[in-house]
Design an enzyme around this catalytic site. Structure first.
Site, PDB file in Angstrom:
ATOM      1  N   ASP A  95     -28.743  16.820  18.619  1.00  0.00           N
ATOM      2  CA  ASP A  95     -29.721  16.331  17.645  1.00  0.00           C
ATOM      3  C   ASP A  95     -30.284  17.424  16.738  1.00  0.00           C
ATOM      4  O   ASP A  95     -31.103  17.132  15.871  1.00  0.00           O
ATOM      5  CB  ASP A  95     -30.920  15.700  18.384  1.00  0.00           C
ATOM      6  N   HIS A 145       0.858  -1.200   0.000  1.00  0.00           N
ATOM      7  CA  HIS A 145       0.000   0.000   0.000  1.00  0.00           C
ATOM      8  C   HIS A 145       0.885   1.239   0.000  1.00  0.00           C
ATOM      9  O   HIS A 145       1.834   1.331   0.778  1.00  0.00           O
ATOM     10  CB  HIS A 145      -0.897  -0.027   1.248  1.00  0.00           C
ATOM     11  N   CYS A 173     -26.180  21.329  18.439  1.00  0.00           N
ATOM     12  CA  CYS A 173     -26.562  20.495  19.590  1.00  0.00           C
ATOM     13  C   CYS A 173     -26.429  19.016  19.200  1.00  0.00           C
ATOM     14  O   CYS A 173     -26.058  18.693  18.078  1.00  0.00           O
ATOM     15  CB  CYS A 173     -27.998  20.776  20.001  1.00  0.00           C
TER      16      CYS A 173
HETATM   17  C1  LIG Z   1      -4.795  -1.350   2.037  1.00  0.00           C
HETATM   18  C2  LIG Z   1      -5.712  -0.394   1.327  1.00  0.00           C
HETATM   19  N1  LIG Z   1      -5.892  -0.543   0.007  1.00  0.00           N
HETATM   20  C3  LIG Z   1      -6.690   0.283  -0.689  1.00  0.00           C
HETATM   21  C4  LIG Z   1      -7.349   1.321  -0.071  1.00  0.00           C
HETATM   22  C5  LIG Z   1      -8.223   2.234  -0.889  1.00  0.00           C
HETATM   23  O1  LIG Z   1      -7.656   3.502  -0.979  1.00  0.00           O
HETATM   24  P1  LIG Z   1      -8.418   4.667  -1.736  1.00  0.00           P
HETATM   25  O2  LIG Z   1      -9.680   4.877  -1.003  1.00  0.00           O
HETATM   26  O3  LIG Z   1      -7.487   5.823  -1.614  1.00  0.00           O
HETATM   27  O4  LIG Z   1      -8.632   4.202  -3.134  1.00  0.00           O
HETATM   28  C6  LIG Z   1      -7.182   1.519   1.297  1.00  0.00           C
HETATM   29  C7  LIG Z   1      -7.861   2.638   1.947  1.00  0.00           C
HETATM   30  O5  LIG Z   1      -7.512   3.184   2.931  1.00  0.00           O
HETATM   31  C8  LIG Z   1      -6.341   0.644   2.016  1.00  0.00           C
HETATM   32  O6  LIG Z   1      -6.129   0.779   3.335  1.00  0.00           O
END
Ligand SMILES: Cc1ncc(COP(=O)(O)O)c(C=O)c1O
Length: 387
Positions: free
Chosen positions: A316, A169, A314
């Site tokens: 609600d 990621h 508030c």
């Molecule tokens: C591991 C992983 N992959 C993909 C995504 C999707 O990312 P995006 O919403 O920026 O496309 C996320 C989102 O946080 C993620 O944590």
């Protein structure tokens, strides 16, 4: 809203499923290849509704789904969704059998986890796993090649584990400077090369990388925020390869209106004081709905014009300053469009000095969601009624 609708308050979220469909269709056209789309529906589909978004995304051409936790995956299975689901976060070893039973794919990155999970798997189980590489996000994942080698060797010895994927990621895909992304990519490639057998699914791109660097798609992309019609960052708004359609709007109605005198005060702390004779309207939404106190001063739309929230919000309810009388029951849009005016999720994010991701996620489950296709309501979810 008509009486037959399944909730009994005048505040609701509207989800335009056609927008989700269009965003996926546009992505497919843009990629123009066999890359699989993994629709990210964690956190109740970024607050939009996981099952409805998942079904729409699958109809539009996504082939897989991903969530953060096992419970989210099980909830999709409860909604009779049969597509492959990847759990992106850490799961518990003792849930390995449950995952196998419901054909839920788990993310793995620790040898100890696998050793523990092994003892929970039944003889005939098949547990699909994707290896997570921490190439620079610093969250979860394998950081050393020796760890990867040990894990691969372990998986090979027990055929109840099926190594289906490997992924990482990116931390900075939505920023202009690609230096750190390239560093992460190189690291990921080194790990992929290290694997003796290449798994079927190799993926690293979130929305930002998918839209900016199609060459990084490998054979699947993880498409989240852009599927909901939102740009992954402010920086990217003018760089998007196709326009995105926002699916989420937040609506309410005027439940009370009165004319107050000069000097009259409004709401907790009596912080707002009318400078002249003023029409004040009351809206049935507050911080318990996720419409937090920091949104005091934010504008909303009534009859296509912008009017401000005055005084403290508030739990609600909150109050708005009106230029003239409007009847009780008049529609008010907090996020979305009326005539030519729009209040976007990005505007609310800017007001709260945060990212757009946070806004639909923070509108709480107390607010019913209604789902539209071709302008028609096709589904209503009211979690409060079904607790
Ligand atoms: C591991 C992983 N992959 C993909 C995504 C999707 O990312 P995006 O919403 O920026 O496309 C996320 C989102 O946080 C993620 O944590």
């Amino acid at each position: 809203m008509e009486e037959q609708l399944d909730f009994h308050r005048d505040t609701w979220v509207e989800i335009d499923l056609d927008a989700i469909e269009e965003n996926i269709t546009m992505l497919k056209k843009f990629m123009n290849d066999e890359t699989e789309i993994i629709a990210i529906v964690k956190a109740n589909g970024y607050g939009h509704g996981d099952a409805q978004v998942a079904k729409t995304a699958l109809e539009a051409g996504a082939t897989r789904l991903a969530v953060a936790f096992m419970d989210e995956a099980l909830s999709l299975r409860n909604n009779r969704i049969e597509a492959p689901i990847l759990v992106l976060g850490a799961s518990r070893p003792k849930d390995a059998h449950l995952a196998a039973k419901y054909n839920i794919t788990l993310t793995v990155f620790q040898l100890e986890w696998l050793q523990a999970a092994q003892s929970y798997l039944h003889k005939t189980d098949k547990l699909f796993v994707h290896l997570k590489i921490d190439s620079g996000m610093g969250r979860i994942g394998i950081r050393k090649k020796e760890e990867l080698n040990k894990i691969e060797a372990f998986l090979k010895k027990d055929n109840r584990f099926v190594l289906e994927g490997v992924f990482t990621h990116f931390a900075t895909a939505d920023e202009f400077d690609p230096t750190y992304l390239n560093r992460q990519l190189n690291r990921f490639l080194q790990f992929v090369r290290e694997l003796k057998a290449k798994p079927r699914c190799i993926h690293c791109s979130n929305s930002a990388a998918t839209l900016r660097f199609p060459r990084l798609n490998f054979n699947a992309v993880r498409f989240g925020i852009a599927m909901y019609g939102l740009s992954p960052s402010q920086e990217m708004i003018n760089e998007l390869p196709f326009s995105l359609k926002e699916a989420f709007s937040l609506q309410t109605k005027l439940v009370h209106i009165k004319k107050v005198k000069k000097g009259d005060k409004i709401s907790y702390g009596a912080t707002y004081e009318a400078e002249e004779e003023t029409w004040i309207g009351t809206l049935p939404i507050g911080y318990a709905d996720g419409w937090i106190r920091k949104l005091s001063g934010q504008e909303v739309l009534i009859d296509g014009i912008r009017v401000p929230i005055v005084g403290r919000i508030c739990m609600d309810q909150c109050m708005i300053k009106l230029p003239n009388y409007f009847p009780v029951g008049t529609n008010v849009t907090l996020i979305g469009s009326q005539n030519k005016e729009t209040i976007s999720i990005n505007e609310i994010a800017a007001k709260l000095e945060t990212i757009n991701y946070e806004i639909p996620c923070m509108i709480s489950s107390r607010v019913p969601r209604i789902y539209k296709r071709d302008g028609q309501i096709i589904d209503i979810r009211n979690p409060v009624l079904f607790r």
